[in-house]
Scaffold this active site. Sequence first.
Site, PDB file in Angstrom:
ATOM      1  N   HIS A  78     -22.897   1.888   8.466  1.00  0.00           N
ATOM      2  CA  HIS A  78     -22.578   3.076   8.606  1.00  0.00           C
ATOM      3  C   HIS A  78     -20.785   3.191   8.122  1.00  0.00           C
ATOM      4  O   HIS A  78     -20.307   4.116   7.451  1.00  0.00           O
ATOM      5  CB  HIS A  78     -22.696   3.271  10.078  1.00  0.00           C
ATOM      6  CG  HIS A  78     -21.701   4.541  10.521  1.00  0.00           C
ATOM      7  ND1 HIS A  78     -21.961   5.694  10.201  1.00  0.00           N
ATOM      8  CD2 HIS A  78     -20.743   4.499  11.328  1.00  0.00           C
ATOM      9  CE1 HIS A  78     -20.958   6.566  10.714  1.00  0.00           C
ATOM     10  NE2 HIS A  78     -20.339   5.885  11.526  1.00  0.00           N
ATOM     11  N   ASP A  89      -8.614  20.385 -18.369  1.00  0.00           N
ATOM     12  CA  ASP A  89      -9.696  19.212 -17.756  1.00  0.00           C
ATOM     13  C   ASP A  89      -8.851  18.172 -17.165  1.00  0.00           C
ATOM     14  O   ASP A  89      -7.672  18.299 -17.382  1.00  0.00           O
ATOM     15  CB  ASP A  89     -10.681  18.722 -18.815  1.00  0.00           C
ATOM     16  CG  ASP A  89     -11.850  18.154 -18.174  1.00  0.00           C
ATOM     17  OD1 ASP A  89     -11.877  17.437 -17.415  1.00  0.00           O
ATOM     18  OD2 ASP A  89     -13.351  18.596 -18.649  1.00  0.00           O
ATOM     19  N   TRP A 104     -17.364  -3.444   9.057  1.00  0.00           N
ATOM     20  CA  TRP A 104     -17.043  -2.702   7.839  1.00  0.00           C
ATOM     21  C   TRP A 104     -15.558  -3.622   7.483  1.00  0.00           C
ATOM     22  O   TRP A 104     -15.031  -3.316   6.267  1.00  0.00           O
ATOM     23  CB  TRP A 104     -16.781  -1.300   7.653  1.00  0.00           C
ATOM     24  CG  TRP A 104     -15.628  -0.692   8.309  1.00  0.00           C
ATOM     25  CD1 TRP A 104     -15.292  -0.516   9.575  1.00  0.00           C
ATOM     26  CD2 TRP A 104     -14.233  -0.339   7.368  1.00  0.00           C
ATOM     27  NE1 TRP A 104     -13.803  -0.186   9.603  1.00  0.00           N
ATOM     28  CE2 TRP A 104     -13.269   0.143   8.433  1.00  0.00           C
ATOM     29  CE3 TRP A 104     -13.880  -0.574   6.065  1.00  0.00           C
ATOM     30  CZ2 TRP A 104     -11.959   0.341   8.000  1.00  0.00           C
ATOM     31  CZ3 TRP A 104     -12.674  -0.157   5.701  1.00  0.00           C
ATOM     32  CH2 TRP A 104     -11.769   0.356   6.747  1.00  0.00           C
ATOM     33  N   SER A 161     -14.422   1.980  -9.778  1.00  0.00           N
ATOM     34  CA  SER A 161     -14.612   3.365  -9.950  1.00  0.00           C
ATOM     35  C   SER A 161     -13.306   3.969  -9.151  1.00  0.00           C
ATOM     36  O   SER A 161     -12.695   4.998  -9.671  1.00  0.00           O
ATOM     37  CB  SER A 161     -15.808   3.729  -9.163  1.00  0.00           C
ATOM     38  OG  SER A 161     -15.727   5.094  -8.616  1.00  0.00           O
ATOM     39  N   SER A 162     -12.658   3.376  -8.137  1.00  0.00           N
ATOM     40  CA  SER A 162     -11.476   4.269  -7.423  1.00  0.00           C
ATOM     41  C   SER A 162     -10.498   4.125  -8.092  1.00  0.00           C
ATOM     42  O   SER A 162      -9.604   5.045  -8.613  1.00  0.00           O
ATOM     43  CB  SER A 162     -11.379   3.850  -6.107  1.00  0.00           C
ATOM     44  OG  SER A 162     -12.434   3.861  -5.135  1.00  0.00           O
ATOM     45  N   GLU A 173      -5.638   2.660   2.910  1.00  0.00           N
ATOM     46  CA  GLU A 173      -6.801   3.211   2.664  1.00  0.00           C
ATOM     47  C   GLU A 173      -7.068   4.236   3.875  1.00  0.00           C
ATOM     48  O   GLU A 173      -7.721   5.209   3.503  1.00  0.00           O
ATOM     49  CB  GLU A 173      -7.950   1.893   2.931  1.00  0.00           C
ATOM     50  CG  GLU A 173      -9.335   2.548   2.845  1.00  0.00           C
ATOM     51  CD  GLU A 173     -10.006   3.314   1.867  1.00  0.00           C
ATOM     52  OE1 GLU A 173      -9.438   2.972   0.591  1.00  0.00           O
ATOM     53  OE2 GLU A 173     -10.856   3.868   1.931  1.00  0.00           O
ATOM     54  N   TYR A 231      -5.042   6.039   4.939  1.00  0.00           N
ATOM     55  CA  TYR A 231      -3.986   7.194   4.552  1.00  0.00           C
ATOM     56  C   TYR A 231      -4.683   7.909   3.228  1.00  0.00           C
ATOM     57  O   TYR A 231      -4.638   9.197   3.072  1.00  0.00           O
ATOM     58  CB  TYR A 231      -2.675   7.150   4.356  1.00  0.00           C
ATOM     59  CG  TYR A 231      -2.055   6.900   5.791  1.00  0.00           C
ATOM     60  CD1 TYR A 231      -2.253   7.544   7.009  1.00  0.00           C
ATOM     61  CD2 TYR A 231      -1.319   5.548   5.867  1.00  0.00           C
ATOM     62  CE1 TYR A 231      -1.862   7.260   8.128  1.00  0.00           C
ATOM     63  CE2 TYR A 231      -0.611   5.312   7.275  1.00  0.00           C
ATOM     64  CZ  TYR A 231      -0.952   6.197   8.064  1.00  0.00           C
ATOM     65  OH  TYR A 231      -0.493   5.639   9.374  1.00  0.00           O
ATOM     66  N   SER A 266      -3.116  22.146   4.193  1.00  0.00           N
ATOM     67  CA  SER A 266      -1.545  22.887   3.955  1.00  0.00           C
ATOM     68  C   SER A 266      -1.965  24.295   2.921  1.00  0.00           C
ATOM     69  O   SER A 266      -1.196  24.974   2.470  1.00  0.00           O
ATOM     70  CB  SER A 266      -0.679  21.938   3.301  1.00  0.00           C
ATOM     71  OG  SER A 266      -0.557  21.170   4.045  1.00  0.00           O
ATOM     72  N   HIS A 315      -3.178  -3.408  13.079  1.00  0.00           N
ATOM     73  CA  HIS A 315      -4.778  -3.470  13.200  1.00  0.00           C
ATOM     74  C   HIS A 315      -4.742  -5.182  13.792  1.00  0.00           C
ATOM     75  O   HIS A 315      -6.057  -5.698  14.254  1.00  0.00           O
ATOM     76  CB  HIS A 315      -5.440  -3.703  12.029  1.00  0.00           C
ATOM     77  CG  HIS A 315      -5.308  -2.141  11.356  1.00  0.00           C
ATOM     78  ND1 HIS A 315      -6.169  -1.212  11.831  1.00  0.00           N
ATOM     79  CD2 HIS A 315      -4.451  -1.650  10.650  1.00  0.00           C
ATOM     80  CE1 HIS A 315      -5.905  -0.164  11.103  1.00  0.00           C
ATOM     81  NE2 HIS A 315      -4.897  -0.444  10.456  1.00  0.00           N
ATOM     82  N   THR A 347       4.329  12.551  10.554  1.00  0.00           N
ATOM     83  CA  THR A 347       3.108  13.069  10.866  1.00  0.00           C
ATOM     84  C   THR A 347       3.251  14.256  11.932  1.00  0.00           C
ATOM     85  O   THR A 347       2.782  15.316  11.844  1.00  0.00           O
ATOM     86  CB  THR A 347       2.211  12.071  11.632  1.00  0.00           C
ATOM     87  OG1 THR A 347       2.123  10.693  11.046  1.00  0.00           O
ATOM     88  CG2 THR A 347       0.601  12.650  11.588  1.00  0.00           C
ATOM     89  N   LYS A 362       4.576  17.076   9.935  1.00  0.00           N
ATOM     90  CA  LYS A 362       3.422  17.908   9.447  1.00  0.00           C
ATOM     91  C   LYS A 362       2.617  18.883  10.313  1.00  0.00           C
ATOM     92  O   LYS A 362       2.555  20.218  10.157  1.00  0.00           O
ATOM     93  CB  LYS A 362       2.313  16.953   8.927  1.00  0.00           C
ATOM     94  CG  LYS A 362       2.984  16.112   7.590  1.00  0.00           C
ATOM     95  CD  LYS A 362       1.623  15.684   6.785  1.00  0.00           C
ATOM     96  CE  LYS A 362       1.989  15.605   5.492  1.00  0.00           C
ATOM     97  NZ  LYS A 362       2.031  16.586   4.419  1.00  0.00           N
ATOM     98  N   ARG A 412     -16.189  -2.622  21.261  1.00  0.00           N
ATOM     99  CA  ARG A 412     -16.898  -1.863  20.364  1.00  0.00           C
ATOM    100  C   ARG A 412     -18.013  -2.985  19.732  1.00  0.00           C
ATOM    101  O   ARG A 412     -17.885  -4.050  20.005  1.00  0.00           O
ATOM    102  CB  ARG A 412     -15.990  -1.469  19.170  1.00  0.00           C
ATOM    103  CG  ARG A 412     -15.074  -2.661  18.742  1.00  0.00           C
ATOM    104  CD  ARG A 412     -14.166  -1.916  17.619  1.00  0.00           C
ATOM    105  NE  ARG A 412     -14.519  -1.490  16.502  1.00  0.00           N
ATOM    106  CZ  ARG A 412     -13.672  -1.341  15.320  1.00  0.00           C
ATOM    107  NH1 ARG A 412     -12.462  -1.860  15.299  1.00  0.00           N
ATOM    108  NH2 ARG A 412     -14.149  -0.827  14.132  1.00  0.00           N
TER     109      ARG A 412
END
Lengths: 285, 371, 547, 57
Positions: free
Chosen positions: C92, C121, C157, C185-186, C271, C273, C284, C319, C344, C347, C466
């Site tokens: 997930h 393009d 994850w 890819s990223s 990641e 962010y 915005s 973390h 933050t 914003k 968790r």
Amino acid sequence: MSGGYYVPATSRWPILGSLALGAMMVGTGIKLVYDTGTPLMLIGMACVITVMGFWFRDVIHESMSGLYDAQMDRSFRWGMGWFIFSEVMFFAAFFGALFYVRTFAIPWLGGEGAKGVSALLWPDFVAQWPVLNPPDSSVAGPDSVLSPWQLPLVNTLILVTSSITLTVAHEALKLGERKTCRNWLAGTVLLGCCFIMIQGVEYYEAYNHYGITLEAGIFGATFFILTGFHGVHVIIGTLILTSMLIRIHKGHFAQDHHFGFEASCWYWHFVDVVWVGLFIFVYVF
Amino acid sequence: MHLSWQWLLTITSAFSITQAHANSWNMPVGVTDISQDIFGLHMAIFWVCVVIGVIVFGVMFYSLFKYRHSKGEKAANFHEHTSVEILWTAIPILILVGMAVPATATLKSMYDSSEADLDVMITGQQWRWRYEYLGEDVAFTSNMSTSRAQIRGEEARDEHYLLDVDEPLVLPINRKVRFLMTSDDVIHSWWVPELAVKQDTIPGFINENWVKINEPGIYRGQCAELCGVNHGFMPVVVHAMEEEEFEAWLAERKEAAEQEAMGVDREWEMEDLMARGETVYQTICSSCHQSEGQGAPPAFPALANNNQLISDLDWHMNRVINGVSGAAMPAFRSTLNPVEIAAVVTYTRNAWGNETGDVVQPATVAERIAQ
Amino acid sequence: MAPKLPPQHSLQHSSTAAAGGHSHHDHAAQPKGILRWVLTTNHKEIGSLYLIFSLTMFFVGGIFALVVRAELFQPGLQLIEPEFFNQMTTMHGLIMVFAAVMPAFTGLANWMIPLQIGAPDMALPRLNNFSFWLLPVAFTLLLSTLLMPGGGPNFGWTFYAPLSTTYAPASTTFFILALHIAGISSILGAINIIATILNMRAPGMRMMDMPLFVWTWLITAFLLIAVMPVLAGVITMMLMDINFGTSFFDAAGGGDPVLFQHLFWFFGHPEVYIMILPAFGIVSAIIPTFARKPLFGYASMVYATAAIALLSFLVWAHHMFIVGLPLTAELFFMYSTMLIAVPTGVKVFNWVTTLFRGSISFEPPMLFALAFVVLFTIGGFSGLMLAIAPADFQYHDTYFVVAHFHYVLVPGAIFAIMAGVYYWLPKWTGYYPNERLAQCHFWCSIVGVNLTFFPMHFAGLAGMPRRIPDYALQFADFNMLSSIGAFFFGASQLMFVLVVVMCVRGGKKAPAKAWEGAEDLEWSVPSPAPLHTFETPPVFNRTHHHD
Amino acid sequence: MWSVVKSVLSALLGVQNDLKRQQDFSSGNPAAFIVVGIVITLVFVLILVGIAVIASR
């Protein structure tokens, strides 16, 4: 073209490339986990290389037919620049691991610093770098380490020289002296091959005479991941420069318009700079 | 230990402490000074957030209601106002500094595990806790005692469902107890909310933490770091008792440990080993190899009708004593005593159709371990 | 008088509307049918591919979440075994992060960035197609691990070593290789976006004239290029530990399991962010449009985004507050994390001030954007609480954290994506989305999201860890509410699919400028946007702003 | 030079008046802004480390 921006027509290389990469990865996985699947891995790899070849052929073709303007050229420059930045960050992860282990983990395991109490678990471990006797006796450390002032120094000189020869070749191209350019470029490729061979000899020595192996604790691990990925980059770089040599030979590149050549120079210099970092932090200190 | 920002706690306590005791919606206040400090920090930052939220959302919903396009409201066209912007940058910074000061003080005292009266080594294992009273020769493992039948819903679940163990960690109150925490396999995290101790146990490294419990009682928690298939089934139970009571308990355990040590030298009967072995197997081994020895391949091999196991006693003992490096099987030489190892080896060699008839004596095991 | 920002502009170009009339030799032989999509180099088609892929994966990841929530509906083990439960939580997370949220933003970037900066393009169109087609390959491989012997990834994850190395199922090697493909890819996608933004802007458009979605994506792309290689590095080390006997994450050989976490979170925090900055950009754009009033502080929004991105490299170890960091490190990361609240906050204050004295209407994009502001801010508040390191010792690895990051990701990132889709659907299809159904979708989503995630705060504070398949009885009520909410939320998303499908097929016709207050360049091309736009660069004019 | 430093600092806080910014963007040298930005970021990190070291004493 009416000054408009060139948007390439549909292309089959992207989808084929991703399928080829997928096949290669699946093959690699099967090889690693189930010890079979080598053919799939090799076929995938061959396909990736083939697709890249065709893709670049298209790009070269378009470039030679004058479809690209200055803006397209800038796009390539930004693209290559940021690609190299991403490579820098890839190596940064390995250097970061090396610094972390040397500054924190090893001293802690040996009883120094904020988490030195961990040494209770490893009463016989003495913190030192390089780690010749890993904390647990089940892991055999290296017998000794390579002296930086022998083969690694030679390799450093080779790579630094190759950066210079490549710059000479580039300058020659800018002046339109294609023959000089070709000769110096050939010299660079030769130096690259020498580097790879010497690195091969060094690996052979490391495995057979120094006991430096992938399994030899954290020293072996950091040593091989850093020098190994660098070596892979040198091999790729040499291949790129070889294709540049072929293109020079075929008469590609204009005096003032040769980003393909420049990009390979960028890449080579980047590989060179990484080596200097390696030489200092992996071999000398 | 009381901090000078006690007033914050006082303001918030009227609502929150009673609330927290009355139900289980909020963080427990806990039974250590540290846990109470943390609770104070938690409520302080919570109310800061509430006040900011009320102001910001107040302005927002007022605007949404007042300046509706459908009411024909015309948009103003102002933007950018340096002093307003400086203000809404500066005020949050001040609030943050105001929070950082008490948080730093609490953190520093949490990290100060010096001058402890008692050292307890806590070792996480898949999926149990091992407690060792350093210098006291007392050590035991603590396994979840909730039955599988309750988990499967075949039996009524009792009050402390999933939070009960066979042997709780026993600690004295009013004494500073230092924890040395490590793990034998993966990362676990030892957590008891009412003690406000949550600390990862890192294999190969030791983390320190400490408690000084103010009130006797039974405090429950769980492993907080995903550690594999039975992560949800490794509770922590701490039994905090008066100091004299604790001393008596410790003396009793010491004596029992001596008794057990003497058991090594004596010749054991098969039935005794089988009975003991079954208990050990069901608490320690069955979480991987399953209760009937059927295993869960490929990660956890079957023991029942395992030809290699049946034919090679030496191999079998070696696996149990030294573990399998690079796999999930831990080395039990320091976790279990020789009697327990002998018993469990005997049991596995004679249960579920493994009719080898082998009887392994504790003395033999002790000899093997000594090598 | 110097021109004021945010930009309002007029456009001088004539080619767009007549694009169909241009017979450009490159577009002469368009492949038909499926090949058209497979071989395309068109940013709009690739953008659609990304969005469709993302939506599909959103449902795949959502079903995994519902399996988890179904098992957690009541105490005890009813439906699935703990082993499969762990695979579901892991998948997930991985699918939602790497295959749903990130590709959705990349899809929006593909569609909108060229339109918003007046480019024909993306800078490197073929590479763009390659970036996309790597994704189905990567995630087919990742999903196939569920069928492999020993099961799929079961270590969360965040895949902390050594659970993900020494103790991991055999399929982990495939998981690593799949993640490598997704990472490539990223990185390629991000390179393309940066090159596009820096190099392809319409003549006259300066950096500080760019719409905020473009700005936030520029910064996001930079973050991607900086940290995806670090992820590649750390999973390579895992691969070596698993298959070649190295000891990066094993103390026995002199490594450290915590080293994994440092490297992972050096990637992982930026990641986070990466998944929210483009959302800021979308919101915005939407709020000024429907408040019919320029964004209060365009420049401070840009600066705040840059500041958040910079700080994101300095806060990763929050973390890891309970992993046993030295005190100095713990303090450093606590302070730096608390500081993130400042930009933050800037914003949020900006959005609110933009609303103040506007002329506000509540079309579906606006509803989602407003919900974003409120609920993301609630997620920000719990983030601020988590930043207080001592308190984090209690919050860490509980459902409080689960509640926190779902508040910033679901009503944060995902609501912003939906707001963006509703906002730009008229541009993509030429029709407005069905307003009633969209509103119904909105209100159901709001109820579902809060019912699912709000009780998790309480469960976490009350002590529920968790990633557990079964829980103590005092958490039963909270979990039952969450599960009901999750199924309700999941079912509501079918309405979203319905709205999108209906909107593609028809509906109320939308003019070029589909929303009254919309100002950016994309509203100057017809709706639906023709396949090729801005083939001749438009001239971008800043009109002077009246004060 | 001082004005560049001031601009970067106010950018970090997200506060800058419009007139000043227009000046920066029309006349400023981007390289100077980038260098000053990097230096100020490093100084910021060092200050934060310093505070953490002092606080942990």
